[in-house]
Scaffold this motif. Sequence first.
Motif, short mmCIF file in Angstrom:
data_model
loop_
_atom_site.label_atom_id
_atom_site.label_comp_id
_atom_site.label_asym_id
_atom_site.label_seq_id
_atom_site.Cartn_x
_atom_site.Cartn_y
_atom_site.Cartn_z
N ARG A 47 0.86 -1.19 0.00
CA ARG A 47 0.00 0.00 0.00
C ARG A 47 0.89 1.23 0.00
O ARG A 47 1.83 1.32 0.79
N LEU A 91 -7.17 -10.06 8.25
CA LEU A 91 -7.66 -9.63 6.94
C LEU A 91 -7.99 -10.81 6.03
O LEU A 91 -7.36 -11.86 6.12
N GLU A 94 -6.92 -11.54 -0.99
CA GLU A 94 -7.10 -12.04 -2.35
C GLU A 94 -5.71 -12.19 -2.93
O GLU A 94 -4.92 -11.24 -2.94
N GLN A 120 -3.81 -8.71 -2.19
CA GLN A 120 -4.59 -7.52 -1.87
C GLN A 120 -5.49 -7.85 -0.70
O GLN A 120 -5.91 -9.00 -0.53
N ALA A 121 -5.80 -6.83 0.09
CA ALA A 121 -6.73 -6.98 1.21
C ALA A 121 -7.25 -5.60 1.58
O ALA A 121 -6.51 -4.61 1.51
N GLU A 122 -8.48 -5.54 1.96
CA GLU A 122 -9.10 -4.29 2.42
C GLU A 122 -9.03 -4.23 3.94
O GLU A 122 -9.04 -5.25 4.62
N GLY A 123 -9.00 -3.02 4.47
CA GLY A 123 -9.02 -2.83 5.91
C GLY A 123 -7.64 -2.69 6.50
O GLY A 123 -6.62 -2.77 5.80
N ASP A 124 -7.62 -2.45 7.80
CA ASP A 124 -6.36 -2.27 8.52
C ASP A 124 -5.96 -3.58 9.18
O ASP A 124 -6.76 -4.18 9.91
#
Length: 168
Positions: A47, A91, A94, A120-124
Amino acid sequence: MRYQHCPKCGGHLSLEETQDVNRPKCTSCGFVFFQNPAVGVAAILIRDRKVLLGRRIGSFSGTWCIPCGYVEYTEDVRDALVREMKEETGLDFELGDIFAVQSNFHNPAQHTVGLWFLAQAEGDPIPLDDLDQVDFFSYEELESSNMVLAFPTDGLVLKSLKDKDFID
């Protein structure tokens, strides 16, 4: 050789030289004990041109690594990595392509082969399981800090990420 007895019959294991490799062989039943490496998997989450690292607790305590884990006997490597990342960072990852494959010889008790996947991953992320801290770092921050990596092969992967312009 770590094992003294045959897992098949309980007989004595002795070293037999076969094709320039020493392998334990049972003196009773002839079973050859192949001591193959375990498979480890790691997720490269980037990120803002920084890569996620975690500080380890337990084995290699206080050192940092790209989040990783072992593949269980019945698991697909991708399923194992998604499971490990949930356990270590909270998390849902993907997975993309494999970025690197390395043989790991840092632990004399267990030779491993590591697979590093782009992910990839969303969030903290939050530190769970084998980690007590997680954060994103640039290569420059890694080089200028006193951060010690748990696994020499992570250093090779991080250098390759920098050389291929994935991270700063």
